[in-house]
Structure formats: C-alpha cells, structure tokens
Design a protein around this motif. Structure first.
Motif, short mmCIF file in Angstrom:
data_model
loop_
_atom_site.label_atom_id
_atom_site.label_comp_id
_atom_site.label_asym_id
_atom_site.label_seq_id
_atom_site.Cartn_x
_atom_site.Cartn_y
_atom_site.Cartn_z
N SER A 57 13.41 -13.61 -15.87
CA SER A 57 13.31 -12.20 -16.27
C SER A 57 11.91 -11.67 -15.98
CB SER A 57 13.65 -12.03 -17.75
OG SER A 57 12.76 -12.76 -18.57
N GLY A 59 9.53 -7.93 -15.84
CA GLY A 59 9.33 -6.49 -15.99
C GLY A 59 8.30 -6.05 -14.98
N THR A 91 13.51 -5.56 -14.45
CA THR A 91 13.49 -4.21 -15.00
C THR A 91 12.30 -3.49 -14.36
OG1 THR A 91 14.40 -4.96 -17.10
CG2 THR A 91 13.35 -2.80 -17.07
N TYR A 93 9.86 0.02 -13.80
CA TYR A 93 9.39 1.27 -14.40
C TYR A 93 8.28 1.83 -13.53
CZ TYR A 93 7.46 4.64 -17.70
OH TYR A 93 7.02 5.79 -18.30
N MET A 108 8.56 -4.17 -22.89
CA MET A 108 9.02 -5.30 -22.08
C MET A 108 8.60 -6.63 -22.71
SD MET A 108 8.36 -3.92 -18.18
CE MET A 108 9.44 -2.69 -17.43
#
Length: 346
Positions: A57, A59, A91, A93, A108
């Motif tokens: 994972s 961010g 993810t 941004y 995050m």
C-alpha cells in the motif's frame, strides 16, 4: 499489509507455544519457516510484510499535473508504475497547496499505508507528518522535490538537484559575456524546492556583480499567462532588458508571447536571451530552432527508481544511497542536437 503481518506474527507465536508444550514430531519446521529474523541480518530499516504476494500500500502526494508539462509527465509516470499489476495498492492526491498536502498525508498515515511518497509543494512545515509516519511505521520516500528535514526522517529521496540546476544555468548565462545583464526574473511557486534552487544561484550572482541587475523579480506561480503579463508590464514601462530567466518552460513561453507581440527579437540571433527549465519536447525544440537560448533539463521520470527502492525494502535490503539525484544537464541553442530533443524531451 501491516494488519495481515500482525495476524501472521500472532499465529506464529501461538504455534510456537504449542510446539514447546507438546511437539512430538521431530521433522516439522518451526512456524514461519525460520524467516522471522530480518533479511538484512539486523538492519534498522523497517520492513513491510510480503504476505503471500499481498499488494504494497502506497500513498502518493504530488503537485497538480496541470502545473506544467514537467508535472504532467511526472504524474503520468507515477500512475503508470504504481498499479495493482505492479504489486501496489495506490492512493493518489494532487494539490499545489502545502497545507492540503499535509492534511492528506496525515490521513494516509492513519490509513496505515506502508509507504508515503511525497513531492512536497513547500520545503517546510512537514515535521509533524514525518514524526507521525515514523511512529506509525510508514516509510517516507521523497520524489521530485526535497524537504528541509533530517535525513533520518525519510528512507530515501529520488529528486532533482535544484541548486545545481540553478547554478548550471547561471554559469551558462555568465559565459555569454554580456556587458550588462538586465534580467526579467520570473519565479515559480514560492518556497518550493524548484523555486529556491533556481532562484538562489541567480540571486547570488546579482548580488555579487555590479553589471547584473533585476529589472523585475516576480512570481508567476508556474503560470504561463501570468508570466506573459509580467513581461508585458516591463515592456510597457520602457525599462531596458536583455534576459528573461523563467523558472519553468511554461512561464518562458508566456514571456516569449509578450516579446513576439511587441516585435522584440529573441533567441540565438535576437536581442533578448530566453531561458527556461524542465523537459518539454516543445521547449527543447524551441532551443533547437534558435527561438530560445537555454533550457535546464529537469528529469521527471523518477517512478522506476522509486519502485526499485520499495521492492528492495520489502526484500529487506536498505537503499544503497539516501539521496539519488536524477541525471540532468543544460541545453543551449549553439550545441543542442535533434538527438538531444528525441532522447530527453517528454
């Protein structure tokens, strides 16, 4: 990934205790296959779990891809790399506002991402994020831009050497041997690593040399239209100038448009030197065509290097270098080739 890792550890402990209390079979391996020790033999690098091929994972906080051609290429490369097919749950941004970036980074970290990849809009203000990430076991990798922080607060940085970019450009400009340098300096987003690096060398030169002068020094915040307005204001004022030092290619193009509208020649055989930065193919072509004099290459393609660092960390291998600078150079109208445009343009 972190939650699964904790469950695996708990299961290993339960099985180990059971084995100590009543194991009868002498040929059964200990739970976990004997791999509970760090793969690097005791490195202090925190290793994310790799439980059965589970996604890593991440961010990813970047600046607005509409900011410039450079940023568009940088964002596209990151999105192409950090996919499920490549082993990631990502993810993304994008925002040029540092406060918004910081708030999202905190979220995050609370979401327990394994890695937080940062291209910070500002070099300062990130202390709490860095501390919270370290406490949570989230590893930070900087890309594109640096922070003002102790190196212990991030695991690696894959960035451009912005002060070196500025110094290379200023050295080139000094080599042009003008009797007087009257400069329109169009700055980028104030406080960003790119702005500070590209401004710093020019400020130092102007302060040191009597024949180097700022006609104006203003931020256009990477915006082409604002750069055109700044340049037009100088033209309207009647103040003499012979250099436009724009801190990205879009702003250089805005300045060029103002010069063209006023009938002022520029480039290789013109009255005004135009300088830009980044990696846009069209900007390199402008240098090749002699419309601009110089472009400082800022390489946006960092995703592959960041990916390799993460994969090494997952395997328990610390990065060979803390800070990795992307290869860059300056191109000028006298020496640039079509091969340069094809090789380095994005």
């Amino acid at each position: 990934m972190k939650k699964v890792f904790c469950l695996v550890l708990t299961l290993c402990m339960v099985l180990t205790l059971a084995a100590c209390g009543g194991k009868t079979g002498g040929d059964t391996e200990p739970a976990g296959g004997g791999n509970s020790a760090p793969a690097d033999g005791g490195s202090d690098v925190q290793q994310p779990a790799d439980a059965g091929g589970e996604l890593i994972s991440v961010g990813i906080i970047n600046n607005d891809p509409n900011e410039s051609g450079y940023r568009t290429a940088n964002d596209a490369a990151m999105r192409a790399m950090f996919t499920e097919e490549n082993g990631y749950k990502a993810t993304f941004y994008n925002n040029n506002d540092a406060a918004q970036q910081i708030a999202t980074a905190q979220q995050m970290i609370q979401d327990e991402v394994d890695f937080l990849l940062l291209s910070p809009a500002s070099t300062t203000g990130w202390d709490t994020v860095l501390q919270d990430a370290q406490a949570a076991g989230t590893q930070i990798i900087l890309f594109d831009r640096m922070l003002e922080a102790d190196e212990s607060m991030y695991v690696a940085a894959v960035v451009s050497d912005m002060p070196a970019e500025g110094q290379t450009a200023v050295d080139w400009l000094a080599d042009q041997g003008l009797s007087e340098y009257n400069i329109i300096h169009i700055q980028g987003h104030m406080g960003s690593d790119a702005q500070l690096g590209r401004t710093g060398a020019l400020d130092a030169k102007v302060a040191a040399e009597a024949n180097w002068n700022y006609v104006t020094q203003q931020t256009a915040d990477w915006d082409e239209a604002t750069a055109r307005t700044i340049t037009q204001s100088v033209i309207d004022s009647g103040k003499p100038f012979n250099v436009v030092y724009a801190e990205n290619n879009g702003m250089a193009r805005g300045a060029e448009a103002a010069l063209d509208a006023a009938g002022i020649t520029h480039g290789k055989d013109g009255d005004v030197i135009i300088m830009g930065f980044d990696s846009d193919t069209w900007a390199m072509q402008s240098v090749l065509d002699g419309k601009w004099n110089y472009m400082g290459l800022c390489n946006p393609l960092q995703a592959e290097t960041v990916d390799s660092i993460i994969k090494d960390l997952v395997a328990g291998k610390a990065p060979a270098q803390k800070i990795i600078y992307t290869p860059e150079q300056g191109f000028d109208a006298a020496t640039i080739t079509p091969e340069d445009v094809a090789t380095y343009g994005t």
